[in-house]
Motif scaffolding. Sequence first.
Motif, PDB file in Angstrom:
ATOM      1  N   SER A 167       0.896  -1.349   0.004  1.00 41.40           N
ATOM      2  CA  SER A 167      -0.207  -0.062  -0.142  1.00 41.40           C
ATOM      3  C   SER A 167       0.996   1.338  -0.076  1.00 41.40           C
ATOM      4  CB  SER A 167      -0.753  -0.108   1.259  1.00 41.40           C
ATOM      5  OG  SER A 167      -0.186  -0.015   2.392  1.00 41.40           O
ATOM      6  N   ALA A 168       0.318   2.265  -0.417  1.00 42.02           N
ATOM      7  CA  ALA A 168       0.972   3.467  -0.476  1.00 42.02           C
ATOM      8  C   ALA A 168       1.437   4.160   0.857  1.00 42.02           C
ATOM      9  CB  ALA A 168       0.482   4.707  -1.516  1.00 42.02           C
ATOM     10  N   PRO A 169       2.301   4.749   1.014  1.00 42.09           N
ATOM     11  CA  PRO A 169       2.711   5.411   2.349  1.00 42.09           C
ATOM     12  C   PRO A 169       1.639   6.421   2.832  1.00 42.09           C
ATOM     13  CG  PRO A 169       4.232   6.034   0.869  1.00 42.09           C
ATOM     14  CD  PRO A 169       3.593   4.950   0.144  1.00 42.09           C
ATOM     15  N   PRO A 170       1.180   6.756   4.054  1.00 44.40           N
ATOM     16  CA  PRO A 170       0.169   7.681   4.369  1.00 44.40           C
ATOM     17  C   PRO A 170       0.585   8.992   3.850  1.00 44.40           C
ATOM     18  CG  PRO A 170       1.277   6.518   6.092  1.00 44.40           C
ATOM     19  CD  PRO A 170       2.021   5.761   5.152  1.00 44.40           C
ATOM     20  N   ARG A 171      -0.353   9.676   3.529  1.00 42.80           N
ATOM     21  CA  ARG A 171      -0.078  10.944   3.097  1.00 42.80           C
ATOM     22  C   ARG A 171      -0.058  11.802   4.385  1.00 42.80           C
ATOM     23  NH1 ARG A 171      -3.971  12.664  -1.441  1.00 42.80           N
ATOM     24  NH2 ARG A 171      -2.675  14.419  -1.831  1.00 42.80           N
ATOM     25  N   PRO A 172       1.163  12.835   4.307  1.00 42.77           N
ATOM     26  CA  PRO A 172       1.229  13.816   5.664  1.00 42.77           C
ATOM     27  C   PRO A 172       0.079  14.489   5.750  1.00 42.77           C
ATOM     28  CG  PRO A 172       2.806  14.095   3.876  1.00 42.77           C
ATOM     29  CD  PRO A 172       2.227  12.974   3.515  1.00 42.77           C
ATOM     30  N   ALA A 173      -0.344  14.865   6.861  1.00 45.61           N
ATOM     31  CA  ALA A 173      -1.375  15.971   6.872  1.00 45.61           C
ATOM     32  C   ALA A 173      -0.730  17.324   6.471  1.00 45.61           C
ATOM     33  CB  ALA A 173      -1.489  16.037   8.344  1.00 45.61           C
ATOM     34  N   PRO A 174      -1.751  18.040   5.764  1.00 46.79           N
ATOM     35  CA  PRO A 174      -1.162  19.486   5.412  1.00 46.79           C
ATOM     36  C   PRO A 174      -0.564  20.202   6.871  1.00 46.79           C
ATOM     37  CG  PRO A 174      -3.694  19.350   5.306  1.00 46.79           C
ATOM     38  CD  PRO A 174      -2.974  17.963   5.709  1.00 46.79           C
TER      39      PRO A 174
END
Length: 148
Positions: free
Chosen positions: A3-10
């Motif tokens: 799975s893709a790495p989690p996207r960082p929060a803005p």
Amino acid sequence: MASAPPRPAPSLLYAVKRLELAIKSRLDEMLRDSGVTTPQYTALTVLRHKDGMTAAQLARDSFVTPQAMADLIGALDRRHLIRRSPNPANKRELLLYLTDEGRALLDAHAEAAAELEDRMISGLSPDQADTFRTALTLAWTTLRPARK
């Protein structure tokens, strides 16, 4: 398949700016037929809370430059939404006051503005909304320029 790495929060800076632009867009829509701009409306709301300010004070509290405020004041004065009066403490200075026409314009948009704010916090509980307001105020207080 990994799975893709989690996207960082803005970042918070980005989140606050995104909220500011969303609010401005909704205010622009709300004011479209009024003949005033969002910065002019902001200045009128500031005067409603603290009538009798100098142009420099109003510029600071309305988040515009003194140069932009000069144009804004001219436009509001031509529409009779504000009046200028000499400052008794400093004759070279003019104080700005909301007129009855200015109050009427604000009154005409009060319900829509309240609905916009209610919509903005509709996903929050009352306690979360209070915390949000407190956190925004504290963040602003920490970063605001020192008053002269």
